[in-house]
Design a protein around this motif. Structure first.
Motif, short mmCIF file in Angstrom:
data_model
loop_
_atom_site.label_atom_id
_atom_site.label_comp_id
_atom_site.label_asym_id
_atom_site.label_seq_id
_atom_site.Cartn_x
_atom_site.Cartn_y
_atom_site.Cartn_z
N ASN A 4 0.83 -1.21 0.00
CA ASN A 4 0.00 0.00 0.00
C ASN A 4 0.86 1.26 0.00
N LYS A 114 -12.51 10.07 5.03
CA LYS A 114 -12.73 8.66 5.40
C LYS A 114 -12.74 7.77 4.17
N GLN A 115 -13.41 8.21 3.12
CA GLN A 115 -13.47 7.43 1.89
C GLN A 115 -12.08 7.32 1.25
N GLN A 117 -9.12 7.54 2.72
CA GLN A 117 -8.22 6.70 3.52
C GLN A 117 -8.51 5.22 3.30
N ARG A 118 -9.76 4.88 3.12
CA ARG A 118 -10.10 3.48 2.83
C ARG A 118 -9.46 3.02 1.52
N LYS A 121 -5.66 1.86 1.96
CA LYS A 121 -5.29 0.89 2.98
C LYS A 121 -4.62 -0.36 2.42
N SER A 122 -4.99 -0.77 1.22
CA SER A 122 -4.48 -2.05 0.72
C SER A 122 -4.01 -2.00 -0.73
#
Length: 226
Positions: A4, A114-115, A117-118, A121-122
């Motif tokens: 990531n 928030k969206q 950062q999601r 994450k991967s």
């Protein structure tokens, strides 16, 4: 290479952030995320539905009815608003004239962050915006802060609008819009546009697209495992 790895690109409007981000994503095989398009899409929804940004209750309710999705064709980022392709409409002047006010709203920013950062994450991503290296991904190992001469930025934006058949705003109006957005972006209370302490400044006033890509790749390469 990390699973990531995030490359954060911040800077002023019409500095070529998306151009560099897309070129890096294509070169590295990363996913390109246009965070600015998210705020523009929210702004478009607010304009269409007469949402008053001063009314927190209406803002909260509106955000619950907004679904944003990205899809990519040839590393061009396209965004849908509740299933509707709006990539071109969000670049028009009505949205440009209102996006700073909408994006400065605390509730809107918290939801978009928030969206974003999601998304990081991967996956390996390149994300551009105003607060990516300071608020969204403060621990990103690679950060750029882009800038350019205001007159050059206005000319670039004007030519972009012309190329899309939008001959309505004059060059002077585009220049004034960018000046207004710069002021709004740098003085807002919520996540203002500032350079992260560890961000590399990239002034592309006199650089070609290839030169700025080479500049960025030179700084990204140490974080890649070949």
């Amino acid at each position: 290479m990390k699973k990531n790895l995030v490359i954060a690109i911040d800077g002023y409007s019409s500095c070529g952030k998306s151009t560099l981000a897309k070129a890096l994503a294509k070169k590295l095989g990363f996913i390109y995320v246009d965070s600015g398009a998210m705020y523009r899409a929210v702004t478009l929804y607010f304009l269409r539905n007469n949402i008053d940004v001063a009314d927190d209750a209406k803002v909260v309710d509106a955000l619950q009815h907004i679904e944003l999705n990205f899809h990519s064709r040839d590393y061009e980022s396209h965004i849908t608003l509740n299933g509707e392709e709006v990539s071109d409409e969000i670049r028009l002047m009505p949205v440009s004239e209102n996006v700073s006010e909408v994006s400065a709203h605390k509730i809107v920013r918290h939801e978009m962050v928030k969206q974003q950062q999601r998304m990081g994450k991967s996956k390996n991503i390149v994300m551009d915006g105003r607060d990516i290296g300071t608020t969204v991904f403060p621990d990103a190992p690679v950060k750029f802060f882009m800038t350019a001469d205001p007159k050059i930025r206005a000319e670039r934006r004007f030519k972009e609008l012309e190329s899309k058949g939008n001959n309505e705003p004059t060059l002077e109006e585009v220049f004034e819009n960018l000046a207004h957005r710069d002021y709004a972006d740098t003085t807002r209370k919520e996540s203002p546009l500032v350079r992260a302490d560890d961000a590399v400044i990239l002034d592309n006033t006199d650089l070609t697209q290839q030169e700025q890509l080479d500049f960025a790749l030179e700084r990204v390469n140490p974080f890649l495992v070949h």
